[in-house]
Design an enzyme around this catalytic site. Structure first.
Site, short mmCIF file in Angstrom:
data_model
loop_
_atom_site.label_atom_id
_atom_site.label_comp_id
_atom_site.label_asym_id
_atom_site.label_seq_id
_atom_site.Cartn_x
_atom_site.Cartn_y
_atom_site.Cartn_z
N GLY A 30 36.84 -16.39 24.22
CA GLY A 30 36.83 -17.85 24.27
C GLY A 30 35.69 -18.38 23.41
O GLY A 30 34.92 -17.61 22.83
N SER A 31 35.56 -19.68 23.37
CA SER A 31 34.57 -20.28 22.48
C SER A 31 33.14 -19.89 22.82
O SER A 31 32.29 -19.75 21.94
CB SER A 31 34.71 -21.80 22.51
OG SER A 31 34.57 -22.29 23.84
N GLU A 33 32.07 -17.14 23.76
CA GLU A 33 31.82 -15.73 23.43
C GLU A 33 31.79 -15.47 21.93
O GLU A 33 31.47 -14.36 21.51
CB GLU A 33 32.89 -14.83 24.06
CG GLU A 33 32.84 -14.76 25.56
CD GLU A 33 33.31 -16.04 26.22
OE1 GLU A 33 32.54 -16.62 27.00
OE2 GLU A 33 34.43 -16.48 25.92
N GLU A 52 42.46 -12.02 31.85
CA GLU A 52 41.22 -11.36 32.26
C GLU A 52 41.43 -10.31 33.35
O GLU A 52 40.66 -9.35 33.44
CB GLU A 52 40.20 -12.40 32.71
CG GLU A 52 39.60 -13.22 31.59
CD GLU A 52 40.44 -14.43 31.18
OE1 GLU A 52 40.01 -15.19 30.30
OE2 GLU A 52 41.55 -14.60 31.75
N HIS A 75 35.38 -15.02 29.64
CA HIS A 75 35.18 -16.37 29.12
C HIS A 75 34.70 -17.30 30.22
O HIS A 75 35.51 -17.82 31.00
CB HIS A 75 36.47 -16.89 28.50
CG HIS A 75 36.38 -18.29 27.95
ND1 HIS A 75 35.28 -18.75 27.27
CD2 HIS A 75 37.26 -19.32 27.99
CE1 HIS A 75 35.48 -20.01 26.92
NE2 HIS A 75 36.67 -20.37 27.35
N HIS A 282 43.54 -0.03 58.36
CA HIS A 282 44.41 -1.05 57.78
C HIS A 282 44.84 -2.09 58.80
O HIS A 282 45.30 -3.17 58.44
CB HIS A 282 45.64 -0.38 57.16
CG HIS A 282 46.41 -1.27 56.22
ND1 HIS A 282 47.53 -0.85 55.54
CD2 HIS A 282 46.22 -2.55 55.85
CE1 HIS A 282 48.00 -1.85 54.80
NE2 HIS A 282 47.23 -2.89 54.97
N GLY A 399 43.76 -2.62 47.67
CA GLY A 399 45.01 -3.10 48.23
C GLY A 399 45.61 -4.28 47.50
O GLY A 399 46.77 -4.63 47.73
#
Length: 521
Positions: A30-31, A33, A52, A75, A282, A399
């Site tokens: 993105g801008s 980065e 991402e 980003h 679980h 999970g």
């Protein structure tokens, strides 16, 4: 007086990356980065993901399979938010990721700017080990050094550094790059205590978790089990391979339910858990966490596992070192009972997960690596598709869905000469289907297998278990995975009858590069 040579933050950062063995940057740019990505050096590849969540999972698979830290760039706040589901998975997987995220220019931060990340270092918590936005541009390289050390210090895991967009061209001094040994052997008196517990047991058992795989303890676990004649169980909801599932001492997989764990472990009077907590559940249950008559020991590099230990003896330290040491000092003896190799069931032919997985087991290349995210097929997989090689299995320990499809790309990058089999449910595959594009761009040698039952069947199974009746939102009809794969650059086939199973698998396993088979089950 010697003058201190200054360099830019960009130059220093990439020197830090090289020092820690980074050869790839996984990102979705993105801008904020762009200055980081400007003039990328030739020795560090940019691995692009179209989302991402894909980026994090690719980096996770690469880090686990290569046993090195992986570098990620996101980003700002929006990209970090998109990544959070798989970031949680990486945290639970114990994967060493160094995640950088762009931030708006420092001069704009007081004015709530567009793309500004307010309280950036807090956003990914608690699912990173450490997070920081450095107070000054010149502090960024030192923060990155610490980030790598934090990520690689056991228990390993992801870390996060927010870097404002205008920092990269600022001057700084190159930080010191120490070489650290981060694995710590358990103390001798702790090993002696565990050895005495095992030697005093007439019927010992080992319960092995993903910590065994992370530290490379496969051979040490085999040696200890054979030396003391112990049965070996895989810890509940384990995300890695721990022990060869075709070994005579392998007993099976512990379920994630308290009472059933106690039932499985009832025959034993001495239980050593290694590389896992006691225990991961679980669903709610009652009664003791392990059989009352058995003595319990725990060996782990994670202090959280020891702090939650409900009794017994806990020893902190590197699991491979500990298993090796135990095999040296315990008394060699024959197994208390002979355990014959478990006969694998032969499922009736049909478009069922069990039959398809049995055909994969018969036809797969002998060194193939399995990356799995098909919850409904997990029991069938454990029954008919054994994992028999070290570093041969990866799945999500958290999970959540959307991990395995892109993680397979990272595993393939780390193991370019090995066929990767990515076993997916249809619901799982759709979370990060964009990862097929990254697989195609990389030419990754992955055979994707999608078991399409046209629903979130795991939820239906749980509803039946707890008597909840029919649930809304579990049907996912009308998705053509073969067509989607072709549109993203991956060769594909759709199989709807038994006669097509073996030819499709033979095609996928013989093809170099990514393929996808959609099995209508």
């Amino acid at each position: 007086m010697t003058a201190v040579r200054t360099i830019t933050v960009h130059e220093a950062a990439f020197a830090v990356f090289r020092h820690f063995g980074v050869d790839a940057l996984f990102g979705n740019p993105g801008s904020t980065e762009l200055p980081m990505l400007q003039a990328m050096p030739d020795d560090i590849a940019y691995v692009l993901g179209l989302n991402e969540a894909v980026v994090i999972a690719m980096a996770d698979g690469y880090a686990q399979a290569s046993r090195r830290p992986a570098l990620v760039n996101l980003h700002s706040a929006a990209g970090t938010g998109n990544a959070l589901g798989n970031l949680f998975t990486s945290f639970r997987n114990g994967t060493p990721l160094v995640i950088t995220a762009g931030q708006q220019a420092r001069a704009l931060l007081p004015f709530d700017p567009f793309l500004g990340a307010e309280r950036a270092s807090e956003f990914p918590r608690p699912y990173v080990k450490w997070a920081l936005e450095p107070a000054r541009p010149e502090d960024v390289p030192a923060a990155l050094v610490r980030a790598f050390h934090m990520a690689m210090t056991p228990p390993t895991g992801p870390v996060f550094v927010s870097v404002p967009v205008d920092d990269w061209d600022r001057p700084c001094v190159m930080p010191t790059l120490p070489a650290l040994t981060l694995r710590t052997a358990p103390q001798a008196d702790g090993i002696s205590g565990l050895a005495a517990m095992l030697d005093g047991s007439g019927r010992p058992a080992l319960v092995l978790g993903a910590g065994v795989a992370r530290c490379g303890g496969w051979d040490d676990a085999i040696r200890l089990a054979e030396r003391i004649g112990a049965d070996v169980w895989t810890a509940p909801l384990c995300g890695r391979e721990c022990f060869p599932e075709d070994h005579p001492r392998f007993a099976g997989f512990l379920p994630g339910f308290r009472e059933r764990i106690v039932d499985c472990l009832a025959p034993y009077d001495g239980i050593l858990v290694a590389g896992a907590p006691v225990f991961t559940w679980h669903a709610e249950g009652g009664g003791p966490p392990w059989p009352d008559h058995a003595r319990l020991g725990l060996l782990s590099d994670d202090p959280a596992h020891l702090s939650a230990l409900p009794g017994g003896t806990g020893v902190l330290g590197d699991v491979a070192y500990g298993l090796f040491a135990l095999a040296e000092v315990t008394t060699a003896r024959a197994a208390y009972s002979r355990r014959a190799l478990r006969a694998r069931p032969v499922p009736e032919p049909g478009m069922t997960p069990a039959h398809i997985l049995a055909r994969i087991a018969r036809n797969r290349p002998p060194d193939a690596i399995l990356v799995e995210e098909a919850p409904t097929a997990r029991q069938a997989l454990q029954a008919v598709l054994p994992v028999i090689r070290q570093a041969g299995f990866y799945t999500t320990a958290a999970g959540g869905l959307g991990y395995a499809l892109p993680a397979a790309v990272g595993v393939a990058r780390a193991c370019p000469k090995t066929k990767i089999i990515a076993l997916l449910g249809d619901g799982s595959a759709m979370y990060t289907i964009q990862g097929l594009w990254s697989a195609a761009q990389a030419g990754a040698d992955i055979a994707y297998v999608v078991l399409n039952n046209r629903r979130y069947a795991a939820l239906d199974n749980f509803a039946d278990r707890f008597g909840l009746g029919d649930l809304p939102g579990t049907a996912i009809e009308g998705i053509d995975f073969a067509a989607i794969a072709a549109g993203l650059g991956v060769a594909s086939r759709c199989v709807a009858d038994v006669d097509g199973i073996d030819p499709a698998l033979a095609w996928a396993f013989a093809t170099t590069g990514p393929t996808l088979i959609e099995f209508r089950i």
